[in-house]
Design a protein around this motif. Structure first.
Motif, PDB file in Angstrom:
ATOM      1  N   MET A 149     -56.218  94.023 -10.588  1.00 56.23           N
ATOM      2  CA  MET A 149     -55.233  93.832 -11.315  1.00 56.23           C
ATOM      3  C   MET A 149     -54.567  92.493 -11.671  1.00 56.23           C
ATOM      4  O   MET A 149     -54.604  91.931 -10.358  1.00 56.23           O
ATOM      5  N   ARG A 150     -54.150  92.266 -12.638  1.00 53.25           N
ATOM      6  CA  ARG A 150     -53.629  90.679 -12.707  1.00 53.25           C
ATOM      7  C   ARG A 150     -52.105  90.902 -12.983  1.00 53.25           C
ATOM      8  O   ARG A 150     -51.460  91.514 -13.577  1.00 53.25           O
ATOM      9  N   ILE A 151     -51.404  90.057 -12.096  1.00 53.12           N
ATOM     10  CA  ILE A 151     -49.903  89.983 -12.068  1.00 53.12           C
ATOM     11  C   ILE A 151     -49.545  88.524 -12.312  1.00 53.12           C
ATOM     12  O   ILE A 151     -49.947  87.684 -11.827  1.00 53.12           O
ATOM     13  N   LEU A 152     -48.551  88.181 -13.387  1.00 51.21           N
ATOM     14  CA  LEU A 152     -47.910  87.139 -13.619  1.00 51.21           C
ATOM     15  C   LEU A 152     -46.624  87.154 -12.672  1.00 51.21           C
ATOM     16  O   LEU A 152     -45.972  88.021 -12.906  1.00 51.21           O
ATOM     17  N   LEU A 153     -46.355  86.085 -11.858  1.00 51.55           N
ATOM     18  CA  LEU A 153     -45.055  85.880 -11.092  1.00 51.55           C
ATOM     19  C   LEU A 153     -44.459  84.919 -11.615  1.00 51.55           C
ATOM     20  O   LEU A 153     -44.962  83.370 -11.502  1.00 51.55           O
ATOM     21  N   LEU A 154     -43.348  84.991 -12.011  1.00 51.13           N
ATOM     22  CA  LEU A 154     -42.628  83.757 -12.478  1.00 51.13           C
ATOM     23  C   LEU A 154     -41.765  83.436 -11.053  1.00 51.13           C
ATOM     24  O   LEU A 154     -41.045  84.272 -10.593  1.00 51.13           O
TER      25      LEU A 154
END
Ligand SMILES: NC(=O)c1ccc[n+]([C@@H]2O[C@H](COP(=O)([O-])OP(=O)(O)OC[C@H]3O[C@@H](n4cnc5c(N)ncnc54)[C@H](OP(=O)(O)O)[C@@H]3O)[C@@H](O)[C@H]2O)c1
Length: 243
Positions: A1-6
């Motif tokens: 699973m791919r997560i973008l963390l700002l």
């Protein structure tokens, strides 16, 4: 699973570290590039603005992110509002990590204002002011009508403080209560101006103001976007687990 963390906060660094240990996840942390030498972040990191809403939307789409954790600062209102909208449009799950704001304790003299525009009205001509809002607020407030302003910033400034009654103070948080008391004493500070960022790290300056009996001008948070919130790092990690 791919997560973008700002990223851009203490919570973001903690989340990057904790998610980095989870072999099921690919996490990309994103920094605005506001600080010249940011504190290290675990895992893959991209630095710099996306270049606008369309570019950010394409970036999220093209990289196939399955979820976005917005752990930017509570006052980074533009990126949070925009990211929530993009995620809603793309049907990508979004959570905003939003730590609770600070509240005054018994004996504290906090003067609440809703934005930077309200700050000058709380100050008097003979005051020496400590500005803990960051340099980004200086333009919004203009020349404060006071005797002296000491404005703290992380990076050394390329230009002098823009008004004749102020100067920069370079310092990277966190600071202890003792450090803050010493700084306020040495500079002869009469009043502290700060944003309601919340979190344990920044509270030392408010404890120092309390110890010295200094009043505080507290700038309220901007409106936050709708959508799911996580008040703590643990709550954000639970959100990922549910995903
Ligand atoms: N505001 C504060 O008091 C404060 C305090 C501590 C840390 N920070 C951190 O500093 C950063 C900038 O704050 P700000 O108040 O200038 O934000 P902002 O006004 O909400 O955003 C300004 C622009 O910065 C870019 N940006 C912001 N966060 C980004 C991220 N995590 N990754 C990539 N691009 C990002 C975007 O540029 P494009 O339009 O080019 O995409 C955005 O339009 C934030 O990430 C925030 O967490 C802010």
């Amino acid at each position: 699973m791919r997560i973008l963390l700002l990223a851009g906060t203490y919570e973001a660094r903690q989340i990057a570290q904790r998610l980095g240990r989870d072999g099921r996840l690919e996490v990309t942390a994103s920094l605005a590039g506001a600080t010249r030498v940011p504190l290290p972040l675990d895992g893959e990191v991209r630095v710099g603005g996306f270049g606008g809403q369309v570019e950010q939307q394409n970036y999220i789409m093209n990289n196939g992110f399955d979820g976005v954790i917005d752990a930017t600062h509570p006052f980074a209102a533009r990126i949070s509002a925009r990211t929530q909208m993009i995620c809603a449009a793309l049907n990508v799950p979004y959570v905003q990590v939003l730590r609770p704001g600070w509240a005054p304790g018994p004996g504290d003299d906090w003067r609440m204002v809703t934005s930077e525009a309200g700050v000058p009205g709380q100050l008097a001509a003979n005051m020496r002011v400590f500005l803990a809002t960051g340099p980004g607020s200086v333009a919004a407030m203009g020349r404060l009508p006071v005797a002296h302003v000491l404005c703290r910033r992380i990076d050394a400034a390329e230009t002098p403080y823009p008004h004749d009654n102020g100067e920069w103070l370079i310092g990277r948080p966190p600071f202890s209560v003792e450090d803050e008391v010493e700084t306020f004493r040495q500079a002869g500070v009469d009043i502290l101006v700060t944003k309601n960022a919340g979190g344990a790290g920044g509270f030392a300056k408010l404890e120092a103001a309390r110890a010295l009996g200094l009043p505080v001008v507290m700038i309220d948070r901007p409106p936050q976007p709708p959508g799911e919130k996580a008040e703590t790092v643990e709550a954000a990690l639970d959100w990922v687990e549910r995903l």
